[in-house]
Enzyme design. Structure first.
Site, PDB file in Angstrom:
ATOM      1  N   VAL A 160       0.837  -1.189   0.000  1.00 14.93           N
ATOM      2  CA  VAL A 160       0.000   0.000   0.000  1.00 14.93           C
ATOM      3  C   VAL A 160       0.875   1.243   0.000  1.00 14.93           C
ATOM      4  O   VAL A 160       1.803   1.356   0.801  1.00 14.93           O
ATOM      5  CB  VAL A 160      -0.913   0.020   1.255  1.00 14.93           C
ATOM      6  CG1 VAL A 160      -1.782   1.260   1.274  1.00 14.93           C
ATOM      7  CG2 VAL A 160      -1.772  -1.233   1.321  1.00 14.93           C
ATOM      8  N   CYS A 161       0.577   2.161  -0.894  1.00 16.67           N
ATOM      9  CA  CYS A 161       1.296   3.431  -0.957  1.00 16.67           C
ATOM     10  C   CYS A 161       0.461   4.490  -0.240  1.00 16.67           C
ATOM     11  O   CYS A 161      -0.467   5.060  -0.809  1.00 16.67           O
ATOM     12  CB  CYS A 161       1.538   3.832  -2.411  1.00 16.67           C
ATOM     13  SG  CYS A 161       2.517   5.329  -2.557  1.00 16.67           S
ATOM     14  N   LEU A 162       0.775   4.682   1.023  1.00 18.53           N
ATOM     15  CA  LEU A 162       0.103   5.685   1.844  1.00 18.53           C
ATOM     16  C   LEU A 162       1.204   6.397   2.623  1.00 18.53           C
ATOM     17  O   LEU A 162       1.952   5.747   3.364  1.00 18.53           O
ATOM     18  CB  LEU A 162      -0.910   5.007   2.783  1.00 18.53           C
ATOM     19  CG  LEU A 162      -1.775   5.904   3.649  1.00 18.53           C
ATOM     20  CD1 LEU A 162      -2.667   6.799   2.793  1.00 18.53           C
ATOM     21  CD2 LEU A 162      -2.626   5.069   4.597  1.00 18.53           C
TER      22      LEU A 162
END
Length: 185
Positions: free
Chosen positions: A112-114
């Site tokens: 996840v790219c957060l």
């Protein structure tokens, strides 16, 4: 689903009985365990989210289920695993998406790219902050910071095709060479 009020009551009972909080086996709880217990007690889940503890005695490993009620991913059911390390809250939890999803900010391995899970993490952030961040990714995918570059490019160049691809992935089907299992609730 865990009963948050029973956790609060258990904490009060432990404090009044022995003075210190202890983990399983009578050991003192680690800083990470104490902090995660506080975060969980203070959770304010949106109606589109549900938290699940496979082992009620292990608060450091749990699942979050997000079922968006608007946007491209409306009607989908997405499962995320959280693994909270002993460095928490100084280190962010490890979060993976267990549902294969066509999304610019989630790759096909579930990473996840957060930003708050990486460079913008601060110890004052909580599990609640991460949950709201994940939910926001489904409302407003960010093609400017992608993990799935193909999905990001389609979102930027052909929004209608992106919408069709998302719908096909939610219903179950192929997008290119990748097969997506049905994940509509």
């Amino acid at each position: 689903m865990i009963k948050l009020f029973s956790l609060k009551q258990q904490k009060k009972d432990e404090e009044s009985a022995g003075g210190n909080r202890t983990g399983a086996g009578g050991k003192k709880a680690s800083a990470a365990q104490l902090r995660i217990q506080k975060d969980i007690n203070e959770l304010n889940l949106p109606k589109t989210c549900e938290i699940n503890f496979p082992d009620d005695d292990d608060l450091l490993n749990f699942r979050l289920i997000i079922t968006p009620d608007e946007g491209f991913y409306k009607g989908g059911r997405f499962v995320f695993s959280f693994k909270v390390g002993q460095g928490y809250p100084h280190d962010p939890p490890k979060v993976k998406c267990e549902t294969l999803v066509y999304h610019p900010n989630i790759d096909l391995e579930g990473n996840v790219c957060l930003n708050i899970l990486r460079e913008d993490w601060k110890p004052v952030l909580t599990i609640n902050s991460i949950i709201y961040g994940l939910q926001y990714l489904f409302l407003e995918p960010n093609p400017e910071d992608p993990l799935n570059k193909e999905a990001a490019e389609v979102l930027q160049t052909n929004r209608r095709l992106f919408e069709q691809n998302v719908f096909r992935s939610l219903r179950g089907g192929y997008i290119g060479a990748t097969y997506f299992e049905r994940c509509l609730k």
